[in-house]
Design a protein around this motif. Structure first.
Motif, PDB file in Angstrom:
ATOM      1  N   VAL A 119       0.824  -1.205   0.000  1.00 24.00           N
ATOM      2  CA  VAL A 119       0.000   0.000   0.000  1.00 24.00           C
ATOM      3  C   VAL A 119       0.861   1.258   0.000  1.00 24.00           C
ATOM      4  N   ARG A 120       2.121   1.131  -0.376  1.00 30.49           N
ATOM      5  CA  ARG A 120       2.965   2.295  -0.581  1.00 30.49           C
ATOM      6  C   ARG A 120       2.812   2.745  -2.024  1.00 30.49           C
ATOM      7  N   HIS A 121       3.754   3.513  -2.509  1.00 32.01           N
ATOM      8  CA  HIS A 121       3.733   3.992  -3.884  1.00 32.01           C
ATOM      9  C   HIS A 121       3.599   2.807  -4.839  1.00 32.01           C
ATOM     10  N   ALA A 122       2.839   2.981  -5.921  1.00 32.01           N
ATOM     11  CA  ALA A 122       2.592   1.894  -6.874  1.00 32.01           C
ATOM     12  C   ALA A 122       3.885   1.282  -7.399  1.00 32.01           C
ATOM     13  N   LEU A 123       4.950   2.076  -7.462  1.00 36.41           N
ATOM     14  CA  LEU A 123       6.224   1.559  -7.955  1.00 36.41           C
ATOM     15  C   LEU A 123       6.800   0.484  -7.036  1.00 36.41           C
ATOM     16  N   VAL A 124       6.435   0.520  -5.746  1.00 40.93           N
ATOM     17  CA  VAL A 124       6.978  -0.474  -4.810  1.00 40.93           C
ATOM     18  C   VAL A 124       6.552  -1.875  -5.238  1.00 40.93           C
ATOM     19  N   GLN A 125       5.289  -2.042  -5.652  1.00 45.93           N
ATOM     20  CA  GLN A 125       4.820  -3.337  -6.140  1.00 45.93           C
ATOM     21  C   GLN A 125       5.651  -3.795  -7.322  1.00 45.93           C
ATOM     22  N   LYS A 126       5.892  -2.876  -8.260  1.00 48.10           N
ATOM     23  CA  LYS A 126       6.642  -3.239  -9.463  1.00 48.10           C
ATOM     24  C   LYS A 126       8.087  -3.601  -9.129  1.00 48.10           C
ATOM     25  N   ILE A 127       8.677  -2.871  -8.174  1.00 51.16           N
ATOM     26  CA  ILE A 127      10.050  -3.154  -7.762  1.00 51.16           C
ATOM     27  C   ILE A 127      10.136  -4.545  -7.142  1.00 51.16           C
ATOM     28  N   ILE A 128       9.190  -4.872  -6.253  1.00 52.89           N
ATOM     29  CA  ILE A 128       9.188  -6.178  -5.597  1.00 52.89           C
ATOM     30  C   ILE A 128       9.039  -7.292  -6.629  1.00 52.89           C
ATOM     31  N   ARG A 129       8.115  -7.122  -7.573  1.00 51.93           N
ATOM     32  CA  ARG A 129       7.912  -8.141  -8.608  1.00 51.93           C
ATOM     33  C   ARG A 129       9.155  -8.288  -9.477  1.00 51.93           C
ATOM     34  N   ALA A 130       9.787  -7.162  -9.820  1.00 49.68           N
ATOM     35  CA  ALA A 130      10.993  -7.213 -10.657  1.00 49.68           C
ATOM     36  C   ALA A 130      12.098  -8.006  -9.964  1.00 49.68           C
ATOM     37  N   TYR A 131      12.266  -7.784  -8.660  1.00 51.45           N
ATOM     38  CA  TYR A 131      13.290  -8.531  -7.916  1.00 51.45           C
ATOM     39  C   TYR A 131      12.925 -10.005  -7.803  1.00 51.45           C
ATOM     40  N   ASP A 132      11.626 -10.302  -7.648  1.00 55.02           N
ATOM     41  CA  ASP A 132      11.198 -11.705  -7.594  1.00 55.02           C
ATOM     42  C   ASP A 132      11.530 -12.422  -8.895  1.00 55.02           C
ATOM     43  N   VAL A 133      11.241 -11.766 -10.019  1.00 56.27           N
ATOM     44  CA  VAL A 133      11.533 -12.348 -11.336  1.00 56.27           C
ATOM     45  C   VAL A 133      13.037 -12.527 -11.509  1.00 56.27           C
ATOM     46  N   PHE A 134      13.805 -11.511 -11.109  1.00 56.67           N
ATOM     47  CA  PHE A 134      15.265 -11.574 -11.222  1.00 56.67           C
ATOM     48  C   PHE A 134      15.818 -12.735 -10.389  1.00 56.67           C
ATOM     49  N   SER A 135      15.339 -12.872  -9.155  1.00 50.86           N
ATOM     50  CA  SER A 135      15.817 -13.934  -8.274  1.00 50.86           C
ATOM     51  C   SER A 135      15.485 -15.313  -8.843  1.00 50.86           C
ATOM     52  N   GLU A 136      14.283 -15.436  -9.415  1.00 47.93           N
ATOM     53  CA  GLU A 136      13.880 -16.719 -10.004  1.00 47.93           C
ATOM     54  C   GLU A 136      14.768 -17.079 -11.191  1.00 47.93           C
ATOM     55  N   LYS A 137      15.054 -16.088 -12.046  1.00 46.60           N
ATOM     56  CA  LYS A 137      15.924 -16.339 -13.207  1.00 46.60           C
ATOM     57  C   LYS A 137      17.331 -16.713 -12.752  1.00 46.60           C
ATOM     58  N   GLN A 138      17.823 -15.997 -11.729  1.00 46.12           N
ATOM     59  CA  GLN A 138      19.166 -16.269 -11.225  1.00 46.12           C
ATOM     60  C   GLN A 138      19.244 -17.669 -10.622  1.00 46.12           C
ATOM     61  N   SER A 139      18.186 -18.055  -9.891  1.00 41.20           N
ATOM     62  CA  SER A 139      18.148 -19.384  -9.295  1.00 41.20           C
ATOM     63  C   SER A 139      18.133 -20.458 -10.364  1.00 41.20           C
ATOM     64  N   ASN A 140      17.332 -20.262 -11.424  1.00 39.15           N
ATOM     65  CA  ASN A 140      17.273 -21.223 -12.524  1.00 39.15           C
ATOM     66  C   ASN A 140      18.615 -21.336 -13.224  1.00 39.15           C
ATOM     67  N   SER A 141      19.281 -20.187 -13.397  1.00 40.53           N
ATOM     68  CA  SER A 141      20.596 -20.166 -14.041  1.00 40.53           C
ATOM     69  C   SER A 141      21.624 -20.917 -13.214  1.00 40.53           C
ATOM     70  N   ASP A 142      21.585 -20.706 -11.888  1.00 44.58           N
ATOM     71  CA  ASP A 142      22.519 -21.397 -10.995  1.00 44.58           C
ATOM     72  C   ASP A 142      22.297 -22.900 -11.032  1.00 44.58           C
ATOM     73  N   ASN A 143      21.033 -23.323 -11.088  1.00 41.83           N
ATOM     74  CA  ASN A 143      20.715 -24.749 -11.145  1.00 41.83           C
ATOM     75  C   ASN A 143      21.212 -25.388 -12.424  1.00 41.83           C
ATOM     76  N   LEU A 144      21.093 -24.642 -13.539  1.00 41.61           N
ATOM     77  CA  LEU A 144      21.576 -25.152 -14.817  1.00 41.61           C
ATOM     78  C   LEU A 144      23.089 -25.326 -14.808  1.00 41.61           C
ATOM     79  N   ARG A 145      23.793 -24.355 -14.179  1.00 35.60           N
ATOM     80  CA  ARG A 145      25.251 -24.449 -14.117  1.00 35.60           C
ATOM     81  C   ARG A 145      25.703 -25.640 -13.290  1.00 35.60           C
ATOM     82  N   LYS A 146      24.952 -25.943 -12.222  1.00 36.98           N
ATOM     83  CA  LYS A 146      25.294 -27.084 -11.365  1.00 36.98           C
ATOM     84  C   LYS A 146      25.140 -28.415 -12.107  1.00 36.98           C
ATOM     85  N   LYS A 147      24.168 -28.421 -13.020  1.00 45.96           N
ATOM     86  CA  LYS A 147      23.956 -29.654 -13.798  1.00 45.96           C
ATOM     87  C   LYS A 147      25.074 -29.843 -14.831  1.00 45.96           C
TER      88      LYS A 147
END
Length: 326
Positions: free
Chosen positions: A298-326
């Motif tokens: 319920v803060r500035h609308a950009l806060v929602q977008k920032i949180i989602r952007a970091y969630d997407v980034f973290s998910e991509k990074q996690s997937n990338s790390d898993n691929l490298r381990k394989k």
């Protein structure tokens, strides 16, 4: 396709449109429709599906406005998202649930369904864990519930605490006594109560020990009866600290624990006490675990977008790390 909506009150229409028509402009932009005002009527034009969604959003906002709620941009954005996800039926439950009145006379109410469930859980349970990202109102709403309980004489005092993890061994390098050293880490807890009580009342309550704001280490060895206790930033507790805190619970007391498990500042190798507590306590009666999401921000609308952007980034990074381990 076109839809015509008729309104009985021009004041309601004014609330719905918002400052400089910003609410209607947001509906037009996000739902790709055109909304025109003709006296007491609104005409919605566009593709059939978009018009149907816009009609639902406007009707739901109108119902909320009729309950005396002020319609702002954040509310409009939340209603649009809920309608798009097909969860609009529950939106009629929002509005009218005033938790607390601030020192300036402003009512504090849940603004999202997640917040409403969180507040309901605090009312109904002795211990509530509120977990979610920044801006979801976890601590602010808990403070509001605490002040209400104090005003209604359900408790004799409010105890606010948080771990000073960031301080660590650096406390010795800060000026002042121990209270001065930990105060920067407790400042967010002070700020919300200033809003509810006003500075003079807050200072008076501090002096009388009706309100206590202290680092988590101060809780050891105590039993807290007739108290509303809030543990903030609980993701930074160790498992041992969390167990110690939970066992401070006394008779006729209530505990609210808030935290964001994506923002853990503990040293590597240390498990978060909050994450462990969510697993250990999930099946115990009179303990509720409430998870808020970016939709509840319920803060500035950009806060929602920032949180989602970091969630997407973290998910991509996690997937990338898993691929490298394989």
């Amino acid at each position: 396709m076109e839809e015509i909506l008729k309104f009985e009150s021009l004041d309601l229409l004014s609330n719905l449109f918002g400052h400089l028509d910003e609410n209607i402009r947001r509906i037009e932009s996000e739902l790709r429709v055109s909304v025109t005002n003709r006296g007491d009527e609104l005409k919605i034009s566009g593709e059939a599906e978009n018009v149907a969604d816009a009609k639902k959003v406007i009707e739901l906002l109108s119902d909320l406005a009729q309950k005396g709620e002020l319609i702002d941009g954040q509310t409009v954005a939340y209603f649009i998202l809920s309608v798009r996800e097909g969860k609009e039926e529950s939106l009629s439950d929002l509005g009218g649930d005033c938790i607390c009145i601030t020192s300036r006379g402003k009512p504090v109410k849940p603004k999202t369904l997640g917040q409403k469930e969180y507040v309901s859980a605090i009312r109904s349970n002795t211990i509530t864990l509120g977990v979610g990202p920044a801006g979801t109102g976890k601590t602010y709403l808990a403070d509001a519930m605490a002040v209400t309980a104090l005003r209604n004489k359900l408790v004799d005092r409010i105890v606010l605490t948080r771990p000073a993890v960031e301080a660590g061994e650096k406390l010795g390098f800060l000026p002042g006594d121990l209270q001065d050293k930990v105060d920067p880490y407790l400042r967010p807890l002070h700020d919300a109560l200033f809003d509810f009580l006003g500075v003079d009342t807050y200072q008076s309550y501090l002096e009388k020990n009706i309100i206590e704001v202290a680092p988590l280490a101060y809780m050891r060895g105590r039993t807290l009866d007739d108290s509303f206790i809030i543990l903030d930033e609980a993701q930074n507790t160790t498992c041992e600290q969390m167990k110690m805190f939970l066992t401070r619970l006394g008779f006729r007391s209530k505990i609210v624990i808030t935290g964001d498990i994506t923002q853990i500042d503990l040293p590597d190798g240390k498990q978060s006490g909050l994450k462990q507590a969510m697993r250990v306590l999930e099946s115990i009666d009179d303990i509720s675990i409430q998870t808020l999401s970016p939709k509840d921000v319920v803060r500035h609308a950009l806060v929602q977008k920032i949180i989602r952007a970091y969630d997407v980034f973290s998910e991509k990074q996690s997937n990338s790390d898993n691929l490298r381990k394989k």
